[in-house]
Scaffold this active site. Structure first.
Site, PDB file in Angstrom:
ATOM      1  N   LYS A   1       0.811  -1.149   0.060  1.00 28.75           N
ATOM      2  CA  LYS A   1       0.099  -0.083   0.041  1.00 28.75           C
ATOM      3  C   LYS A   1       0.923   1.279  -0.063  1.00 28.75           C
ATOM      4  O   LYS A   1       2.019   1.202   0.446  1.00 28.75           O
ATOM      5  CB  LYS A   1      -0.852   0.026   1.249  1.00 28.75           C
TER       6      LYS A   1
ATOM      7  N   GLY B   1     -26.128   1.508   2.642  1.00 28.54           N
ATOM      8  CA  GLY B   1     -25.075   2.249   1.652  1.00 28.54           C
ATOM      9  C   GLY B   1     -25.526   1.687   0.162  1.00 28.54           C
ATOM     10  O   GLY B   1     -25.314   0.920  -0.263  1.00 28.54           O
TER      11      GLY B   1
ATOM     12  N   GLY C   1     -23.873   3.279  -2.695  1.00 28.29           N
ATOM     13  CA  GLY C   1     -22.757   3.950  -3.255  1.00 28.29           C
ATOM     14  C   GLY C   1     -22.688   2.950  -4.428  1.00 28.29           C
ATOM     15  O   GLY C   1     -23.395   2.346  -5.019  1.00 28.29           O
ATOM     16  N   ASN C   2     -21.120   2.798  -4.917  1.00 27.37           N
ATOM     17  CA  ASN C   2     -20.807   2.186  -6.063  1.00 27.37           C
ATOM     18  C   ASN C   2     -21.257   0.701  -5.659  1.00 27.37           C
ATOM     19  O   ASN C   2     -21.731   0.055  -6.929  1.00 27.37           O
ATOM     20  CB  ASN C   2     -19.562   2.569  -6.343  1.00 27.37           C
ATOM     21  N   VAL C   3     -20.799   0.285  -4.720  1.00 26.11           N
ATOM     22  CA  VAL C   3     -20.889  -1.387  -4.504  1.00 26.11           C
ATOM     23  C   VAL C   3     -22.456  -1.594  -4.088  1.00 26.11           C
ATOM     24  O   VAL C   3     -23.164  -2.440  -4.682  1.00 26.11           O
ATOM     25  CB  VAL C   3     -20.143  -1.626  -3.248  1.00 26.11           C
TER      26      VAL C   3
HETATM   27  P1  NAD Z   1     -19.372   4.825  -1.999  1.00 30.97           P
HETATM   28  O1  NAD Z   1     -18.655   5.799  -1.190  1.00 30.97           O
HETATM   29  O2  NAD Z   1     -19.631   5.053  -3.408  1.00 30.97           O
HETATM   30  O3  NAD Z   1     -20.698   4.700  -1.246  1.00 30.97           O
HETATM   31  C1  NAD Z   1     -20.901   4.539   0.227  1.00 30.97           C
HETATM   32  C2  NAD Z   1     -22.347   5.059   0.434  1.00 30.97           C
HETATM   33  O4  NAD Z   1     -22.482   4.702   1.849  1.00 30.97           O
HETATM   34  C3  NAD Z   1     -22.569   6.354  -0.029  1.00 30.97           C
HETATM   35  O5  NAD Z   1     -23.670   6.479  -0.993  1.00 30.97           O
HETATM   36  C4  NAD Z   1     -22.825   7.038   1.358  1.00 30.97           C
HETATM   37  O6  NAD Z   1     -23.708   8.134   1.293  1.00 30.97           O
HETATM   38  C5  NAD Z   1     -23.380   6.026   2.144  1.00 30.97           C
HETATM   39  N1  NAD Z   1     -23.395   6.115   3.516  1.00 30.97           N
HETATM   40  C6  NAD Z   1     -22.532   6.499   4.497  1.00 30.97           C
HETATM   41  N2  NAD Z   1     -22.861   6.597   5.675  1.00 30.97           N
HETATM   42  C7  NAD Z   1     -23.982   6.016   5.857  1.00 30.97           C
HETATM   43  C8  NAD Z   1     -24.791   5.358   6.741  1.00 30.97           C
HETATM   44  N3  NAD Z   1     -24.546   5.654   8.097  1.00 30.97           N
HETATM   45  N4  NAD Z   1     -25.951   4.860   6.432  1.00 30.97           N
HETATM   46  C9  NAD Z   1     -26.321   4.648   5.093  1.00 30.97           C
HETATM   47  N5  NAD Z   1     -25.561   4.873   4.042  1.00 30.97           N
HETATM   48  C10 NAD Z   1     -24.546   5.814   4.377  1.00 30.97           C
HETATM   49  O7  NAD Z   1     -18.305   3.759  -1.590  1.00 30.97           O
HETATM   50  P2  NAD Z   1     -18.078   2.289  -2.299  1.00 30.97           P
HETATM   51  O8  NAD Z   1     -17.114   2.180  -3.350  1.00 30.97           O
HETATM   52  O9  NAD Z   1     -19.516   1.753  -2.553  1.00 30.97           O
HETATM   53  O10 NAD Z   1     -17.911   1.413  -1.017  1.00 30.97           O
HETATM   54  C11 NAD Z   1     -18.657   0.815  -0.073  1.00 30.97           C
HETATM   55  C12 NAD Z   1     -17.669   0.177   0.983  1.00 30.97           C
HETATM   56  O11 NAD Z   1     -17.084  -1.035   0.191  1.00 30.97           O
HETATM   57  C13 NAD Z   1     -16.568   0.865   1.604  1.00 30.97           C
HETATM   58  O12 NAD Z   1     -16.303   0.505   2.899  1.00 30.97           O
HETATM   59  C14 NAD Z   1     -15.419   0.543   0.758  1.00 30.97           C
HETATM   60  O13 NAD Z   1     -14.349   0.637   1.397  1.00 30.97           O
HETATM   61  C15 NAD Z   1     -15.734  -0.815   0.573  1.00 30.97           C
HETATM   62  N6  NAD Z   1     -15.161  -1.317  -0.703  1.00 30.97           N
HETATM   63  C16 NAD Z   1     -15.395  -1.116  -1.949  1.00 30.97           C
HETATM   64  C17 NAD Z   1     -14.937  -1.580  -3.198  1.00 30.97           C
HETATM   65  C18 NAD Z   1     -15.051  -0.900  -4.611  1.00 30.97           C
HETATM   66  O14 NAD Z   1     -15.044  -1.739  -5.471  1.00 30.97           O
HETATM   67  N7  NAD Z   1     -15.724   0.292  -4.562  1.00 30.97           N
HETATM   68  C19 NAD Z   1     -13.895  -2.613  -2.910  1.00 30.97           C
HETATM   69  C20 NAD Z   1     -13.921  -3.347  -1.582  1.00 30.97           C
HETATM   70  C21 NAD Z   1     -14.377  -2.593  -0.707  1.00 30.97           C
END
Ligand code: NAD
Length: 372
Positions: A80, A180, A182-184
């Site tokens: 990292k 949540g 978001g993207n995932v």
């Molecule tokens: P993101 O920022 O796109 O989405 C996160 C979402 O969570 C946002 O829409 C935010 O508004 C929401 N959120 C925040 N606090 C909240 C709460 N208290 N209640 C409800 N919703 C809430 O992030 P992402 O890329 O979707 O990643 C989500 C998680 O998955 C993170 O922990 C990230 O580290 C992990 N992750 C992501 C990936 C990836 O490919 N994107 C890979 C491995 C792990």
């Protein structure tokens, strides 16, 4: 900053401090373990309060990457990087190109990618100075956004957990809570709906909730952020922030399974034991959310979206194996995931010492690129 601090955070192979005053670069690259292959892990840019805080973060995160890659069956090690600075105001082309020089100096022992505070544009600058970078745009032969692959892996983790706990991997009619969107999380909801699950969602961004409830009027139900963790369901899939399983929340959970994409879901390791005592099956987060890393790994071999998608199916087997180890050794699933990783590092690491020429394909492909 002391060597004692480095030693306290695990036996790292190499820690490189990167300094270039001409562009204001202060960065640290930590290579934790390369027994299985080159150390891959993103570059985080963060306004760390102290250099010590940055060092602890990079040591902790690089160790986590070793475990994630190993438990996922990938021929990658753990590494990292952190850049100390404000990602909103201190990003420049020069900063990332200078950082790229340092990455290049490691000659492929460390491969970087995006992380919190860095994006595709930044990685393009790094790519100008070194081939040892992933997560570059599709136009450059990269794999683009990893989230759909992460989400598909999470779906596989949920299915493996349902099979273990409920005796079926069929999600039809199962109540799944997604925290949540978001993207995932949003990609996960699409997969869950296709599989016939009844989905409960929440996000602090009301617009994201509206998009989902408009898209799936009868199958998706909105729940407030305060209540989402405590909604009665078969599966709780945390896809927002970490540490949501903590002393305050754990006694109020009303799920049978916790399996989601968020990183570091347990506030402390002991919460894994507590979940087991409550009869809740915990699928370890770093095994469940490895689809994105699998996608990047495919990029190293010459990217194909179909192959990346296929690879994420392996999350099902990995999670199942974790459950088997937990039962075999009578330990929490959290510890079992670590054990799965350690066993693979020990076995394959030994093999590689005997057959050093047969290291990962990804490594040799990149070495060729570098020698061009
Ligand atoms: P993101 O920022 O796109 O989405 C996160 C979402 O969570 C946002 O829409 C935010 O508004 C929401 N959120 C925040 N606090 C909240 C709460 N208290 N209640 C409800 N919703 C809430 O992030 P992402 O890329 O979707 O990643 C989500 C998680 O998955 C993170 O922990 C990230 O580290 C992990 N992750 C992501 C990936 C990836 O490919 N994107 C890979 C491995 C792990």
């Amino acid at each position: 900053m002391s060597f004692a601090l480095i030693e306290k955070h695990g036996a790292h192979e190499e820690v490189l401090f990167c300094h270039d005053a001409s562009v204001g670069l202060k960065a640290i690259i930590a290579i934790h373990n390369t027994s299985l292959g080159p150390a891959l892990g993103g570059t985080r840019m963060w306004n760390y309060k102290t250099e010590e805080e940055a060092l602890i973060d990079v040591l902790r995160l690089s160790r986590g990457m070793t475990y994630k890659a190993a438990a996922s069956g990938l021929n990658l090690g753990g590494g990292k990087a952190v850049i100390i600075g404000d990602p909103k105001t201190q990003k420049t082309e020069g900063l990332f190109r200078a950082f790229g020089h340092f990455v290049n100096s490691l000659n492929g022992k460390y491969i970087t990618a995006e992380d919190v505070g860095t994006g595709v544009q930044d990685m393009e600058y790094v790519y100008m100075e070194t081939p040892w970078v992933t997560g570059i745009p599709k136009e450059f032969g990269g794999s683009g956004d990893p989230s759909p692959y992460t989400a598909h892996g999470v779906l596989m983790g949920i299915k493996a957990s349902a099979k273990e706990k409920l005796g079926t991997e069929d999600l039809k009619g199962l109540r799944v809570v997604v925290q949540g969107l978001g993207n995932v999380g949003s990609n996960l909801v699409d997969y869950l709906i296709k599989d016939g699950a009844k989905v409960f969602v929440s996000d602090i961004d009301v617009q994201k909730v509206k998009v989902m409830t408009d898209r799936y009027t009868s199958q998706v139900q909105a729940v407030s952020p305060e209540e989402i963790l405590f909604t009665e369901c078969e599966v709780l899939a945390p896809c927002a922030m970490g540490a949501i399983i903590n002393d305050q929340s754990i006694g109020r959970l009303r799920c049978k399974i916790v399996s989601g994409g968020a990183n570091n879901q347990l506030a402390e390791a002991r919460h894994a034991d507590q979940l087991a005592e409550l009869g809740i099956l915990y699928a370890p987060d770093y095994v469940v959310n490895a689809g994105g890393l699998m996608n990047v790994f495919v990029e190293l071999e010459g990217y194909s979206p179909e192959r990346a998608f296929e690879k994420t199916r392996k999350v099902f087997d990995n999670v199942t194996q974790v459950f088997q180890i937990a039962k075999r050794d009578k330990i929490s699933t959290h510890l079992a995931a670590n054990r799965l990783a350690e066993e693979r590092i020990a076995t394959i690491g030994r093999l590689k010492q005997r057959h050093p020429g047969k290291s990962s394909r990804a490594f040799s492909t990149l070495r060729e690129v570098n020698n061009r």
